[in-house]
Design an enzyme around this catalytic site. Structure first.
Site, short mmCIF file in Angstrom:
data_model
loop_
_atom_site.label_atom_id
_atom_site.label_comp_id
_atom_site.label_asym_id
_atom_site.label_seq_id
_atom_site.Cartn_x
_atom_site.Cartn_y
_atom_site.Cartn_z
N CYS A 15 52.27 54.78 16.53
CA CYS A 15 52.92 54.23 17.81
C CYS A 15 54.08 55.35 18.20
O CYS A 15 54.90 55.55 17.22
CB CYS A 15 53.42 52.78 17.38
SG CYS A 15 54.47 52.30 18.77
N CYS A 52 64.38 45.45 30.02
CA CYS A 52 63.63 44.08 29.54
C CYS A 52 64.57 43.36 28.48
O CYS A 52 65.18 43.82 27.71
CB CYS A 52 62.39 44.78 28.77
SG CYS A 52 61.24 45.65 29.71
N CYS A 57 65.96 54.09 26.69
CA CYS A 57 65.17 53.76 27.62
C CYS A 57 65.93 53.15 28.92
O CYS A 57 66.89 52.66 28.71
CB CYS A 57 64.33 52.40 27.09
SG CYS A 57 63.14 51.92 28.30
N CYS A 60 63.77 43.34 24.88
CA CYS A 60 63.41 44.42 24.02
C CYS A 60 64.60 45.12 23.40
O CYS A 60 65.58 45.29 24.12
CB CYS A 60 62.67 45.42 24.79
SG CYS A 60 62.00 46.84 23.99
N CYS A 119 56.89 45.67 17.56
CA CYS A 119 57.12 46.14 19.02
C CYS A 119 58.27 45.38 19.25
O CYS A 119 58.90 44.55 19.13
CB CYS A 119 56.10 45.12 19.66
SG CYS A 119 54.44 45.71 19.74
N GLU A 149 61.99 56.78 16.94
CA GLU A 149 61.40 56.28 15.94
C GLU A 149 59.96 56.58 16.34
O GLU A 149 59.49 56.23 17.51
CB GLU A 149 61.75 54.69 15.64
CG GLU A 149 63.26 55.16 15.06
CD GLU A 149 63.87 53.66 14.91
OE1 GLU A 149 64.49 53.52 14.00
OE2 GLU A 149 63.52 52.47 15.47
N1 SAH Z 1 57.99 50.95 28.16
C1 SAH Z 1 56.67 50.47 27.88
C2 SAH Z 1 56.21 51.09 26.34
C3 SAH Z 1 57.08 50.35 25.13
S1 SAH Z 1 57.20 48.77 24.86
C4 SAH Z 1 56.14 49.21 28.01
O1 SAH Z 1 57.03 48.28 28.40
O2 SAH Z 1 55.00 49.02 28.16
C5 SAH Z 1 55.73 48.37 23.96
C6 SAH Z 1 55.38 47.02 23.99
O3 SAH Z 1 56.28 46.00 23.15
C7 SAH Z 1 55.61 46.47 25.50
O4 SAH Z 1 54.43 45.60 25.96
C8 SAH Z 1 56.55 45.55 25.50
O5 SAH Z 1 56.81 44.63 26.38
C9 SAH Z 1 56.56 44.99 24.00
N2 SAH Z 1 58.09 44.29 23.60
C10 SAH Z 1 58.98 44.67 23.81
N3 SAH Z 1 59.98 43.89 23.12
C11 SAH Z 1 59.22 43.07 22.43
C12 SAH Z 1 59.35 42.03 21.27
N4 SAH Z 1 60.90 41.81 21.09
N5 SAH Z 1 58.45 41.51 20.75
C13 SAH Z 1 57.22 41.79 21.18
N6 SAH Z 1 56.98 42.61 21.87
C14 SAH Z 1 57.71 43.60 22.64
#
Ligand code: SAH
Length: 346
Positions: free
Chosen positions: A106, A117, A113, A120, A338, A93
């Site tokens: 974006c 986390c 992945c 996420c 995000c 996406e």
């Molecule tokens: N793997 C990379 C890029 C992808 S995530 C990274 O971790 O930076 C892009 C951003 O979205 C990251 O800062 C991540 O922590 C954040 N993110 C992930 N899940 C989220 C959520 N549920 N709400 C808000 N931000 C989130």
């Protein structure tokens, strides 16, 4: 049948070599290269300034493994989420985020992945494969044309904050950005590109050594090791001390400011101890903090901190002269915000 190579995996030098070997002049290679990269052409038939005979030769030797926008959804705030189909039918996406003074793409770096986390949605998918540099470039081209179609102006910014961990697909990201910024590609300034990492220290140092010109954002979310280990379990293998060292190293070499992405969650990191640890972390090198609004994902046990506690963060950071911005969620109604990218497009 012999498997044909993707013509776009060839550099201009390699393409020139192929042309010379087949008794065509070198400038033809340059023309074809332009069709492929500057004009994003997806079929040899479109290359109208080269002979039919040469087009046939290319068709017999190569394919053009393009991506396709399979479906897209538009949010009420103007954000567009695209399901991009790759040549092997896998989907990633990519999102177009318009705002008053910028239009941001974006983009994804991997299919799924490998990180875990807890907060996420993408992390619930397995990592299937890395995107190659063309697929990274193509996402930007596709979103750039959407930007032109819907808003009458090209993209102004690119963030690698879609699916995947960019620094675990480093060389393809670097090649993709090279194409995005080169004159043969989109000619965009690297200053308008940000790569976001969950904090792969070794690769941050490598980026500093490579003297990259784009911006670095780190998803910190906590500057206390035990909390970080809980919300991002993979970080047990990536100690915070190594991240601190990498941050100093990055600044020494590049003199570039780092953005820390930070979500404040209720009962997880919304107390003074976490706030003070963040401030201390921010003082390692010039930095700013981007507080990200938390987007709740399916079955999540996490909740956003209260307005008051978020304001407390903002005030104390400002008092310590650390620039802070708050990133409002965009495209939440279509799961485009995000951390919500999980191939659930309807
Ligand atoms: N793997 C990379 C890029 C992808 S995530 C990274 O971790 O930076 C892009 C951003 O979205 C990251 O800062 C991540 O922590 C954040 N993110 C992930 N899940 C989220 C959520 N549920 N709400 C808000 N931000 C989130």
């Amino acid at each position: 049948m012999r498997k044909k190579n993707d013509i776009r995996s060839l550099s201009l030098d390699e393409l020139t070599f192929f042309f010379l070997k087949n008794k065509y002049p070198a400038y033809r290679a340059k023309q074809v290269y332009e069709w492929l990269w500057k004009k994003s052409c997806y079929s040899f038939n479109e290359m109208t300034n080269i002979s039919i005979e040469l087009r046939e030769l290319l068709k017999n030797e190569f394919v053009i493994n393009n991506i396709k926008v399979d479906k897209f959804q538009k949010s009420k705030d103007g954000t567009i989420k695209n399901a991009i189909k790759l040549y092997d039918n896998l989907i990633v996406e990519s999102v177009l985020i318009p705002s008053e003074n910028r239009i941001t793409a974006c983009v994804s770096s991997q299919v799924g992945c490998s990180l875990d986390c807890e907060f996420c949605a993408t992390s619930k998918m397995d990592r299937i494969r890395n995107l190659n540099s063309d697929e990274i470039y193509d996402q930007v081209v596709a979103i750039n044309s959407q930007s032109l179609n819907f808003h009458g102006r090209p993209l102004s910014n690119i963030v690698f904050m879609g699916m995947g961990e960019p620094l675990l697909n480093y060389s393809n990201i670097l090649d993709g950005i090279e194409k995005i910024t080169s004159d043969q590609g989109l000619g965009m300034s690297p200053k308008r590109i940000t790569v976001s990492t969950s904090g792969i220290s070794k690769m941050i140092k490598k980026m500093a050594d490579d003297n990259v010109k784009f911006n670095l954002a780190i998803s910190l979310h906590s500057a206390i090791e035990s909390t970080r280990n809980k919300i991002m379990p993979f970080t047990k293998k990536f100690p915070l001390q190594e991240l601190k060292d990498a941050v100093s190293y990055w600044y020494d070499k590049t003199k570039k400011i780092i953005t820390y992405e930070y979500i404040v969650w209720k009962g997880i990191n919304d107390d003074d101890e976490h706030l003070d640890a963040l401030i201390k972390f921010c003082k390692i090198s010039p930095s700013k903090v981007n507080i990200i609004e938390y987007n709740k994902t399916d079955n999540s046990i996490y909740n956003s901190a209260s307005r008051d506690n978020i304001n407390k963060y903002i005030k104390k950071l400002e008092k310590n002269k650390i620039p802070v911005t708050v990133r409002k969620s965009r495209g939440k109604d279509i799961d485009a915000a995000c951390g919500q990218l999980a191939n659930k497009i309807k």
